[in-house]
Write a protein that holds these residues in place. Structure first.
Motif, PDB file in Angstrom:
ATOM      1  N   UNK A  72       0.824  -1.302   0.061  1.00 17.78           N
ATOM      2  CA  UNK A  72      -0.084  -0.107  -0.050  1.00 17.78           C
ATOM      3  C   UNK A  72       0.912   1.369  -0.058  1.00 17.78           C
ATOM      4  N   UNK A  73       0.824   1.860  -1.039  1.00 20.90           N
ATOM      5  CA  UNK A  73       1.614   3.302  -1.063  1.00 20.90           C
ATOM      6  C   UNK A  73       0.861   4.446  -0.523  1.00 20.90           C
ATOM      7  N   UNK A  74       1.624   5.452  -0.032  1.00 22.07           N
ATOM      8  CA  UNK A  74       3.040   5.232   0.204  1.00 22.07           C
ATOM      9  C   UNK A  74       3.361   4.942   1.621  1.00 22.07           C
ATOM     10  N   UNK A  75       4.161   3.752   1.660  1.00 19.97           N
ATOM     11  CA  UNK A  75       4.777   3.256   2.988  1.00 19.97           C
ATOM     12  C   UNK A  75       3.773   3.274   4.204  1.00 19.97           C
ATOM     13  N   UNK A  76       2.693   2.161   3.819  1.00 23.24           N
ATOM     14  CA  UNK A  76       1.571   2.088   4.616  1.00 23.24           C
ATOM     15  C   UNK A  76       1.365   0.693   5.241  1.00 23.24           C
TER      16      UNK A  76
ATOM     17  N   UNK B  97       8.058  -0.121   1.960  1.00 21.80           N
ATOM     18  CA  UNK B  97       9.363   0.444   1.520  1.00 21.80           C
ATOM     19  C   UNK B  97      10.179   1.074   2.261  1.00 21.80           C
ATOM     20  N   UNK B  98       9.986   1.369   3.521  1.00 18.14           N
ATOM     21  CA  UNK B  98      10.551   2.145   4.810  1.00 18.14           C
ATOM     22  C   UNK B  98      10.167   1.495   6.011  1.00 18.14           C
TER      23      UNK B  98
ATOM     24  N   UNK C 266       8.578  13.545   4.389  1.00  8.72           N
ATOM     25  CA  UNK C 266       9.292  12.911   5.594  1.00  8.72           C
ATOM     26  C   UNK C 266       8.608  11.511   5.653  1.00  8.72           C
ATOM     27  N   UNK C 267       9.410  10.288   5.456  1.00 10.79           N
ATOM     28  CA  UNK C 267       8.743   9.018   5.710  1.00 10.79           C
ATOM     29  C   UNK C 267       9.589   8.317   6.881  1.00 10.79           C
TER      30      UNK C 267
ATOM     31  N   UNK D  29      10.866  -6.063   3.136  1.00  8.28           N
ATOM     32  CA  UNK D  29      11.098  -4.637   3.267  1.00  8.28           C
ATOM     33  C   UNK D  29      12.187  -4.111   2.509  1.00  8.28           C
ATOM     34  N   UNK D  30      12.150  -3.128   1.771  1.00  6.47           N
ATOM     35  CA  UNK D  30      13.236  -2.519   1.190  1.00  6.47           C
ATOM     36  C   UNK D  30      14.334  -1.989   1.883  1.00  6.47           C
ATOM     37  N   UNK D  31      15.577  -2.029   1.362  1.00  5.25           N
ATOM     38  CA  UNK D  31      16.682  -1.524   1.944  1.00  5.25           C
ATOM     39  C   UNK D  31      17.186  -0.252   0.795  1.00  5.25           C
ATOM     40  N   UNK D  32      17.303   0.876   1.556  1.00  4.71           N
ATOM     41  CA  UNK D  32      17.862   1.940   0.725  1.00  4.71           C
ATOM     42  C   UNK D  32      16.712   2.335  -0.479  1.00  4.71           C
TER      43      UNK D  32
END
Length: 279
Positions: free
Chosen positions: A107-111, A130-131, A142-143, A166-169
């Motif tokens: 779910x974008x963004x970062x939810x 993503x984060x 800011x996330x 989970x994304x890295x960088x």
């Protein structure tokens, strides 16, 4: 490699029944309430998602991620309305029943909280975040990583079976606020905060991940590593030699662009090249 978590490294095998996996993206059209929505019936939106899902799985893709990419420009997590997980839950349930493959949610963004709710309602096996830990400056502002809040919510839902990818960088942003820490350190934070799989990406949707960064991420964690952007039939064999799999989208679409429909012939060629790399 420093071990900083007792988290199992077996998420890919446990979810997909294989150690190397090809995951395709379902980029949902704009849902009602999104800026680009133009009045299409909800059934037509669901049908478009199902056509893409069926084309991907028929071509040999092992799993899918359902994502609200059509809702661009995206909201920050706290501003996402209940309509988004509601629509995504229906898509997820229909896609899972129609294809029979494991399904994930982004779910974008970062939810992660709406993603977890969607996963439980729609029967998904994992979510992409993503984060997950730390913070960065994204297109949306800011996330912050929301791992602590999300894992408590997962416990509340009794959904510990839903894994965290989970994304890295992560792409689409600036990491200046954590620039005093290496990619390896940021990757280890994901394991420390109970992620199950780590994703390496390029700078934006469709851009290839840097091979050196893939290696740095893989060397920093005991968790499985996927590449989540810029994967094509030309680089898939090389990527699979370094990782546990890929998340692929744009290169399987008509014209190679994310907003078009999946092109079955592109899927077949891609999977054939992937199988060559595994032989």
């Amino acid at each position: 490699m420093q071990t900083i978590s007792n988290r199992s490294s077996g998420a890919i095998g446990e979810i997909f029944g294989r150690e190397k996996v090809l995951i395709g993206m379902i980029h949902c059209p704009p849902f009602p309430g999104a800026p680009r929505y133009r009045g299409a019936t909800v059934d037509s939106l669901y049908d478009a998602c199902l056509r893409d899902a069926e084309a991907l799985v028929a071509g040999g893709i092992h799993g899918l991620i359902v994502e609200n990419h059509g809702d661009i420009p995206f909201l920050k997590p706290e501003d996402i309305g209940p309509e988004t997980p509601a629509f995504l839950s229906v898509v997820t349930d229909r896609v899972r029943r129609a294809t029979g493959v494991p399904v994930g949610i982004n779910v974008l963004a970062n939810a992660p909280l709406p993603a977890l709710a969607t996963a439980v309602a729609g029967g998904a096996a994992f979510i992409r975040v993503n984060q997950w830990a730390n913070a960065y400056v994204a297109n949306e502002g800011f996330m912050e990583g929301r791992a602590g809040e999300a894992l408590r919510y997962r416990s509340l839902l009794r959904a510990e079976n839903v894994r965290i990818f989970a994304d890295a960088h992560v792409k689409h942003g600036s990491h200046a606020i954590v620039a005093d820490r290496t990619v390896a350190e940021l990757t280890r934070d994901l394991a420390f905060f109970d992620a199950d799989c780590v994703i390496a990406t390029g700078q934006r949707t469709g851009h290839s991940a840097n091979p050196e960064e893939i290696e740095e991420i893989a060397e920093a964690t005991h968790l499985p590593v996927l590449v989540g952007s810029g994967v094509t039939e030309d680089n898939i064999a090389s990527i699979l030699s370094r990782t546990n799999g890929v998340i692929v989208a744009s290169s399987l679409k008509v014209g190679g662009v994310w907003w078009n429909a999946v092109e079955p012939e592109r899927v077949k060629r891609f999977v054939a090249r992937a199988l060559e790399g595994l032989s």
